[in-house]
Design an enzyme around this catalytic site. Structure first.
Site, PDB file in Angstrom:
ATOM      1  N   GLU A 233      -5.657   1.742   3.577  1.00 43.78           N
ATOM      2  CA  GLU A 233      -5.390   0.774   2.504  1.00 43.78           C
ATOM      3  C   GLU A 233      -3.911   0.704   2.130  1.00 43.78           C
ATOM      4  OE1 GLU A 233      -7.903   2.911   2.497  1.00 43.78           O
ATOM      5  OE2 GLU A 233      -9.752   1.804   2.112  1.00 43.78           O
TER       6      GLU A 233
ATOM      7  N   PHE B 298     -20.880   7.036  -7.895  1.00 41.28           N
ATOM      8  CA  PHE B 298     -20.324   7.227  -6.552  1.00 41.28           C
ATOM      9  C   PHE B 298     -19.126   6.296  -6.333  1.00 41.28           C
ATOM     10  CE2 PHE B 298     -20.395   6.043  -1.965  1.00 41.28           C
ATOM     11  CZ  PHE B 298     -19.916   7.251  -1.486  1.00 41.28           C
ATOM     12  N   GLN B 299     -18.020   6.854  -5.891  1.00 35.94           N
ATOM     13  CA  GLN B 299     -16.773   6.131  -5.631  1.00 35.94           C
ATOM     14  C   GLN B 299     -16.271   5.357  -6.830  1.00 35.94           C
ATOM     15  OE1 GLN B 299     -17.257   4.066  -1.811  1.00 35.94           O
ATOM     16  NE2 GLN B 299     -16.535   5.946  -0.826  1.00 35.94           N
TER      17      GLN B 299
ATOM     18  N   LYS C 264     -19.263  -4.417  -8.634  1.00 33.67           N
ATOM     19  CA  LYS C 264     -20.091  -4.921  -7.536  1.00 33.67           C
ATOM     20  C   LYS C 264     -21.125  -5.936  -8.024  1.00 33.67           C
ATOM     21  CE  LYS C 264     -22.706  -3.603  -3.495  1.00 33.67           C
ATOM     22  NZ  LYS C 264     -23.180  -2.537  -2.604  1.00 33.67           N
TER      23      LYS C 264
ATOM     24  N   MET D 252      17.915  12.004   5.780  1.00 33.85           N
ATOM     25  CA  MET D 252      18.425  11.819   4.418  1.00 33.85           C
ATOM     26  C   MET D 252      18.292  13.103   3.605  1.00 33.85           C
ATOM     27  SD  MET D 252      19.876   9.849   2.358  1.00 33.85           S
ATOM     28  CE  MET D 252      19.814   8.105   2.684  1.00 33.85           C
TER      29      MET D 252
HETATM   30  C1  LIG Z   1      17.371   6.074   0.059  1.00 34.98           C
HETATM   31  C2  LIG Z   1      17.781   4.966  -0.868  1.00 34.98           C
HETATM   32  C3  LIG Z   1      19.116   4.743  -1.123  1.00 34.98           C
HETATM   33  C4  LIG Z   1      19.524   3.669  -1.935  1.00 34.98           C
HETATM   34  N1  LIG Z   1      20.860   3.429  -2.080  1.00 34.98           N
HETATM   35  C5  LIG Z   1      21.259   2.289  -2.697  1.00 34.98           C
HETATM   36  C6  LIG Z   1      22.625   1.893  -2.727  1.00 34.98           C
HETATM   37  O1  LIG Z   1      23.501   2.572  -2.218  1.00 34.98           O
HETATM   38  N2  LIG Z   1      22.947   0.732  -3.318  1.00 34.98           N
HETATM   39  C7  LIG Z   1      21.995  -0.089  -3.893  1.00 34.98           C
HETATM   40  O2  LIG Z   1      22.345  -1.162  -4.379  1.00 34.98           O
HETATM   41  N3  LIG Z   1      20.715   0.276  -3.915  1.00 34.98           N
HETATM   42  C8  LIG Z   1      20.323   1.427  -3.322  1.00 34.98           C
HETATM   43  N4  LIG Z   1      18.976   1.745  -3.295  1.00 34.98           N
HETATM   44  C9  LIG Z   1      18.015   0.847  -3.960  1.00 34.98           C
HETATM   45  C10 LIG Z   1      17.890   1.137  -5.443  1.00 34.98           C
HETATM   46  O3  LIG Z   1      17.033   2.215  -5.635  1.00 34.98           O
HETATM   47  C11 LIG Z   1      17.320  -0.114  -6.188  1.00 34.98           C
HETATM   48  O4  LIG Z   1      16.108  -0.502  -5.619  1.00 34.98           O
HETATM   49  C12 LIG Z   1      18.234  -1.308  -6.120  1.00 34.98           C
HETATM   50  O5  LIG Z   1      19.585  -0.946  -6.360  1.00 34.98           O
HETATM   51  C13 LIG Z   1      17.813  -2.361  -7.134  1.00 34.98           C
HETATM   52  O6  LIG Z   1      18.322  -3.593  -6.778  1.00 34.98           O
HETATM   53  P1  LIG Z   1      18.578  -4.746  -7.825  1.00 34.98           P
HETATM   54  O7  LIG Z   1      19.447  -4.271  -8.919  1.00 34.98           O
HETATM   55  O8  LIG Z   1      19.022  -5.906  -7.041  1.00 34.98           O
HETATM   56  O9  LIG Z   1      17.184  -4.975  -8.544  1.00 34.98           O
HETATM   57  P2  LIG Z   1      15.743  -5.464  -8.110  1.00 34.98           P
HETATM   58  O10 LIG Z   1      14.844  -4.291  -8.133  1.00 34.98           O
HETATM   59  O11 LIG Z   1      15.739  -6.323  -6.920  1.00 34.98           O
HETATM   60  O12 LIG Z   1      15.394  -6.293  -9.436  1.00 34.98           O
HETATM   61  C14 LIG Z   1      15.653  -7.621  -9.562  1.00 34.98           C
HETATM   62  C15 LIG Z   1      16.239  -7.974 -10.919  1.00 34.98           C
HETATM   63  O13 LIG Z   1      16.328  -9.402 -10.948  1.00 34.98           O
HETATM   64  C16 LIG Z   1      15.548  -9.922 -11.991  1.00 34.98           C
HETATM   65  N5  LIG Z   1      14.899 -11.148 -11.533  1.00 34.98           N
HETATM   66  C17 LIG Z   1      13.740 -11.270 -10.848  1.00 34.98           C
HETATM   67  N6  LIG Z   1      13.456 -12.555 -10.615  1.00 34.98           N
HETATM   68  C18 LIG Z   1      14.451 -13.280 -11.166  1.00 34.98           C
HETATM   69  C19 LIG Z   1      14.716 -14.668 -11.265  1.00 34.98           C
HETATM   70  N7  LIG Z   1      13.898 -15.583 -10.749  1.00 34.98           N
HETATM   71  N8  LIG Z   1      15.833 -15.053 -11.914  1.00 34.98           N
HETATM   72  C20 LIG Z   1      16.684 -14.140 -12.463  1.00 34.98           C
HETATM   73  N9  LIG Z   1      16.478 -12.821 -12.397  1.00 34.98           N
HETATM   74  C21 LIG Z   1      15.385 -12.384 -11.749  1.00 34.98           C
HETATM   75  C22 LIG Z   1      14.586  -8.844 -12.385  1.00 34.98           C
HETATM   76  O14 LIG Z   1      14.213  -8.989 -13.735  1.00 34.98           O
HETATM   77  C23 LIG Z   1      15.372  -7.564 -12.091  1.00 34.98           C
HETATM   78  O15 LIG Z   1      16.177  -7.200 -13.186  1.00 34.98           O
HETATM   79  C24 LIG Z   1      18.553   2.841  -2.531  1.00 34.98           C
HETATM   80  C25 LIG Z   1      17.208   3.086  -2.307  1.00 34.98           C
HETATM   81  C26 LIG Z   1      16.812   4.124  -1.469  1.00 34.98           C
HETATM   82  C27 LIG Z   1      15.361   4.340  -1.219  1.00 34.98           C
HETATM   83  C1  LIG Z   2       6.407   8.917   0.713  1.00 31.68           C
HETATM   84  C2  LIG Z   2       7.728   9.596   0.595  1.00 31.68           C
HETATM   85  N1  LIG Z   2       7.818  10.949   0.640  1.00 31.68           N
HETATM   86  C3  LIG Z   2       9.008  11.556   0.546  1.00 31.68           C
HETATM   87  C4  LIG Z   2      10.160  10.827   0.406  1.00 31.68           C
HETATM   88  C5  LIG Z   2      11.520  11.533   0.296  1.00 31.68           C
HETATM   89  N2  LIG Z   2      12.360  11.197   1.468  1.00 31.68           N
HETATM   90  C6  LIG Z   2      13.323  10.254   1.415  1.00 31.68           C
HETATM   91  S1  LIG Z   2      14.084  10.016   2.896  1.00 31.68           S
HETATM   92  C7  LIG Z   2      13.147  11.203   3.632  1.00 31.68           C
HETATM   93  C8  LIG Z   2      13.323  11.553   5.083  1.00 31.68           C
HETATM   94  C9  LIG Z   2      13.085  10.410   5.993  1.00 31.68           C
HETATM   95  O1  LIG Z   2      13.167  10.870   7.326  1.00 31.68           O
HETATM   96  P1  LIG Z   2      13.163   9.863   8.545  1.00 31.68           P
HETATM   97  O2  LIG Z   2      12.081   8.876   8.386  1.00 31.68           O
HETATM   98  O3  LIG Z   2      13.177  10.633   9.810  1.00 31.68           O
HETATM   99  O4  LIG Z   2      14.515   9.072   8.322  1.00 31.68           O
HETATM  100  P2  LIG Z   2      16.042   9.545   8.515  1.00 31.68           P
HETATM  101  O5  LIG Z   2      16.548   9.865   7.164  1.00 31.68           O
HETATM  102  O6  LIG Z   2      16.047  10.721   9.414  1.00 31.68           O
HETATM  103  O7  LIG Z   2      16.714   8.344   9.095  1.00 31.68           O
HETATM  104  C10 LIG Z   2      12.258  11.771   2.710  1.00 31.68           C
HETATM  105  C11 LIG Z   2      11.313  12.859   3.024  1.00 31.68           C
HETATM  106  C12 LIG Z   2      10.021   9.422   0.337  1.00 31.68           C
HETATM  107  N3  LIG Z   2      11.080   8.622   0.161  1.00 31.68           N
HETATM  108  N4  LIG Z   2       8.810   8.828   0.472  1.00 31.68           N
END
Ligand SMILES: Cc1cc2nc3c(=O)[nH]c(=O)nc-3n(C[C@H](O)[C@H](O)[C@H](O)COP(=O)(O)OP(=O)(O)OC[C@H]3O[C@@H](n4cnc5c(N)ncnc54)[C@H](O)[C@@H]3O)c2cc1C
Ligand SMILES: Cc1ncc(C[n+]2csc(CCOP(=O)(O)OP(=O)(O)O)c2C)c(N)n1
Ligand SMILES: [Mg+2]
Lengths: 163, 578
Positions: free
Chosen positions: B50, B112-113, B162, B479
């Site tokens: 799912e 159940f479930q 259901k 990472m």
């Molecule tokens: C491993 C990892 C590393 C990351 N590193 C970075 C990084 O270096 N830099 C980075 O930027 N992010 C990074 N992120 C992502 C970060 O966590 C956030 O998801 C991201 O920065 C949010 O983006 P955003 O501000 O564009 O907001 P979003 O989450 O895209 O939110 C959208 C915003 O726009 C508004 N909005 C929605 N619809 C409309 C509309 N029609 N009109 C006007 N406004 C609207 C919403 O209200 C909200 O405030 C990383 C994520 C991961 C998993």
């Molecule tokens: C479901 C979930 N569990 C744990 C994490 C924490 N986490 C972030 S990056 C990462 C490692 C990812 O490894 P891989 O897919 O091999 O990517 P790489 O960083 O090596 O490119 C983990 C465990 C997560 N983001 N999501």
């Protein structure tokens, strides 16, 4: 600072838990929460007392408004308003203290609504700080239990919170 | 027309224009599956878990802008969907999730479930409904789509007991053309005064920058954003979620900002005196330490959600409105203004920005004998001519995809930003490919992430969704390892698995093509071969330099101007991991 937020919310099962859940999930503090149906049975009126910095309360209001079930809300602190809370206090009494407690209750416009040879139940309504003052005015050791409804409130003047 | 609840559900989805349901059957939804069987308009995609259904529907929604639809059974089916629901919630993706529930009379009896799906999902949905009356079912479905797709979008759960779907109870059916909800008013318009204040700040700015995000993608505002940016001539940076909303190859684009943003974008943010934030939410991955965030800047914030305004960073002017009308109005106002932003100041500012850009912070060792992950992404960009839909998982590979694939169009870059859900990439790619069967779809992943929803390879075969899986196999949770290298003195606690499967065999076992690529010179030919296999899913297992790190990096507690840069080119290649 303390804020009294008055909320009109759809009278649906689960509506209360959406509000309570929001507060716990976002770490906002709830001092009290009261809720009951209104003259319009499809709506409930909720009064929520919270406190926090201006920024936090601003977020609380926005997040509450964002809940789909919330129809309208106001922060009563933004306008002239009346605040009331109901308190029931059970106190131990004896020959010596009966009179004294009755006097204090009178001063606070409280009523004694249950009497036994060794106890009273005092009912008081008023703003929450008045109830605090009553508790401070009587001997803490005499208190058996305290039940407070939490604050409710309404704005002064002709305007009201409705749809 | 009299229909049973199950038929009403399916007919409502048809009337809503739904093409695909991503789902998995079970006891509580058997009536619904029976109704599904007896029609041909809606295609049901049977996933293998799912979670996969939610990510596939999510990928479909991100690529098309239409709501994704999920159908799962009660209990374990419903709980398996929760990760995907939360993923969509954090990135504001419109989805409608229909979960089966035990029959009304037994709700609350630990039947159940049975799980309290309404309670479990409350914190990670825009809204949810428990259907208690079959005569309200059609209207509830309509409301769910309305709430999911308007204002700031998000997932909506409809929990259907259901007995509501029982075949023998038939009631009149009419799908409402429109609904309104008295407690929900998604169309907000900002007042004129705010635009005027914004204009004043824009005219006075000496070092302005546009910082735009996912809201521009969600609100289909790329055209307006591009027009505004060109009109003003300001530098523009995007969040991870905003990539593609402004063409990445345009010279005004200075890259992504934030933790792994470019040197020029982060420095420009830090030194700017005006930030125009558009559909971005000042996430902590973007701001770094809040006290150090953009000390000299005034901020104008365009956002449809009032709760996004001044949530983490206090702003000076807030324009609460849908992005398209807001930017149109702003553009008109700027065009009509006799005063224009200072050309002179902008010239000096650009010179500074170009200086920062010239350090070339994304340079990496191109002479390495090992495959550099960045190189694979660059080659992917070239082989697909920048036109592919690219999904990703979470980790280093996600950041390299964001940095090295230059997204010139919105809705092409599909990743989990807010929740950062490993396992997202493959099912999302399947959802995208179903929507755009004639386009190239690539899933950039890592050997750890791909294993979280690997079972969907089977779905890809069944529904003939030939996606290309670009596995940047560094034999590490890269990472995690990177953080351990930088902040835990190289104590690589459980960031390594020494039983990584043979992905080629695994792909073959699922009926697909597998390739293992070990040398830099084989990267390009492998990609070309894979994309030439139009009707096959190909798993490309790139054995990459396992010591590679993502740069630049703003470490925890640091400001934008305090980035960790790659020290010297070439040093990482032969670097032994301590
Ligand atoms: C491993 C990892 C590393 C990351 N590193 C970075 C990084 O270096 N830099 C980075 O930027 N992010 C990074 N992120 C992502 C970060 O966590 C956030 O998801 C991201 O920065 C949010 O983006 P955003 O501000 O564009 O907001 P979003 O989450 O895209 O939110 C959208 C915003 O726009 C508004 N909005 C929605 N619809 C409309 C509309 N029609 N009109 C006007 N406004 C609207 C919403 O209200 C909200 O405030 C990383 C994520 C991961 C998993
Ligand atoms: C479901 C979930 N569990 C744990 C994490 C924490 N986490 C972030 S990056 C990462 C490692 C990812 O490894 P891989 O897919 O091999 O990517 P790489 O960083 O090596 O490119 C983990 C465990 C997560 N983001 N999501
Ligand atoms: Mg890895």
């Amino acid at each position: 600072m303390k804020h009294i937020i008055s909320i009109l919310i759809e009278n649906e099962s689960g509506a209360l838990s959406r509000v309570a859940g929001l507060f716990s999930a976002r770490g906002y503090n709830i001092e009290s929460l009261t809720v009951a149906a209104t003259e319009d049975t499809s709506l409930s009126r909720m009064t929520l007392v919270t406190s926090g910095s201006e920024e936090v309360v601003d977020q609380i209001v926005k997040q509450l408004n964002k809940l789909i079930d919330v129809v309208k809300l106001i922060d009563l602190m933004d306008c002239p308003h009346i605040e009331r809370e109901l308190m029931l206090v059970k106190v131990h009494t004896n020959e010596k203290t009966r009179e004294e407690i009755k006097n204090v209750a009178d001063i606070f416009r409280g009523k004694i609504i249950d009497v036994t040879p060794v106890s009273y139940v005092v009912e008081i309504t008023g703003p929450s700080d008045k109830l605090d003052s009553f508790l401070a005015a009587i001997d803490a050791k005499s208190i058996v239990e305290v039940v407070r409804s939490g604050a409710t409130g309404i704005s002064r003047g002709e305007k009201g919170l409705h749809i | 027309m009299e229909l049973s609840g199950a038929e009403i559900l399916i007919q409502s989805l048809k009337d809503e224009g739904v093409e695909f349901i991503f789902g998995y059957p079970g006891g509580a939804v058997l009536h619904i599956y029976d109704a599904l069987y007896q029609q041909e308009d809606i295609k049901h995609i049977l996933v293998r878990h799912e979670q996969g259904a939610t990510h596939a529907a999510d990928g479909y929604a991100r690529a098309t802008g239409k709501p994704g639809v999920v159908l799962v059974t009660s209990g374990p089916g419903a709980t398996n969907a929760v990760t995907g629901i939360a993923t969509a919630y954090m990135d504001s993706i419109p989805m409608v999730i229909i979960s089966g529930q035990v029959s009304l009379p037994v709700i609350g009896s630990d039947a159940f479930q049975e799980v309290d799906m309404i309670g479990i999902t409350r914190p990670c949905v825009k809204h949810n409904y428990l259907v208690k009356d079959v005569t309200k079912l059609a209207e509830t479905i309509k409301k769910a789509f309305y709430v999911a797709t308007t204002g700031r979008p998000g997932p909506v759960v409809v929990d259907v007991p259901k007995d509501i779907t029982a075949p023998h109870i038939k009631v009149p059916y009419k799908y409402p053309k429109k609904v309104s909800i008295r407690s929900y008013e998604p169309t907000v318009t900002a007042d004129k005064g705010q635009y005027k204040k914004a204009l004043e700040l824009i005219l006075a700015a000496q070092r302005p920058i546009i910082y735009s995000g996912g809201g521009v993608v969600l609100g289909n505002g790329s055209k307006q954003l591009t027009e505004l940016t060109r009109l003003l001539g300001f530098p523009i940076t995007n969040t991870l979620m905003g990539l593609g909303s402004f063409p990445a190859t345009d010279k005004q684009f200075i890259g992504m900002l934030g933790m792994h943003g470019t040197y020029e974008a982060n420095m420009a943010m830090h030194e700017s005196d005006l930030i125009i934030a558009i559909g971005a939410r000042f996430d902590d991955r973007v701001t770094g330490k809040l006290d150090l965030f953009c000390p000299y800047a005034k901020i104008i914030h365009f956002d449809v959600d009032p709760a996004s305004i001044s949530k983490t960073v206090k702003v000076d002017v807030a324009i609460v409105s849908d992005v398209v009308p807001a930017l149109e109005q702003m553009i008109d106002l700027i065009k009509d203004s006799e005063k224009k932003p200072s050309k002179k100041a902008l010239e000096i500012w650009w010179k500074q920005v170009e200086d920062w850009r010239s350090i070339d912070c994304l340079a990496y060792d191109r002479n390495s004998p090992l495959i550099k992950p960045q190189y694979v992404v660059e080659q992917l960009y070239e082989v697909t001519k920048g036109n592919a839909y690219v999904t990703s998982d979470v980790g280093q590979h996600q950041m390299w995809a964001a940095q090295y694939y230059h997204f010139n169009k919105p809705r092409r870059w599909i990743n989990s930003g807010g929740l950062g859900t490993m396992g997202f990439g493959l099912p999302a790619a399947i959802g995208v490919k179903l929507a755009f069967p004639d386009s190239d779809v690539a899933c950039i992943t890592g050997e750890a992430s791909i294993q979280m929803c690997i079972q969907e390879l089977s779905t890809a075969l069944q529904y003939k969704t030939p996606v290309k899986i670009i596995n940047l196999n560094n034999r590490y949770m890269g990472m995690v390892r990177q953080w351990q290298e930088f902040t835990y003195e190289c104590r690589y606690s459980h960031s390594y698995m020494d039983t990584i499967p043979e992905f080629v065999k695994l792909a073959e076992a699922y009926g697909h093509v597998g390739m293992r690529i070990e040398k830099p010179e084989d990267v390009r030919p492998a990609l070309e071969e894979a994309f030439a296999l139009k009707d096959r899913t190909v798993f490309l297992d790139f054995i990459t330099d396992r010591t590679e790190n993502v740069y630049p990096m703003i470490e925890a507690g640091k400001g934008h101007h305090d980035m960790k840069l790659r020290v010297a080119l070439g040093t990482t290649t032969d670097r032994e991991l301590a």
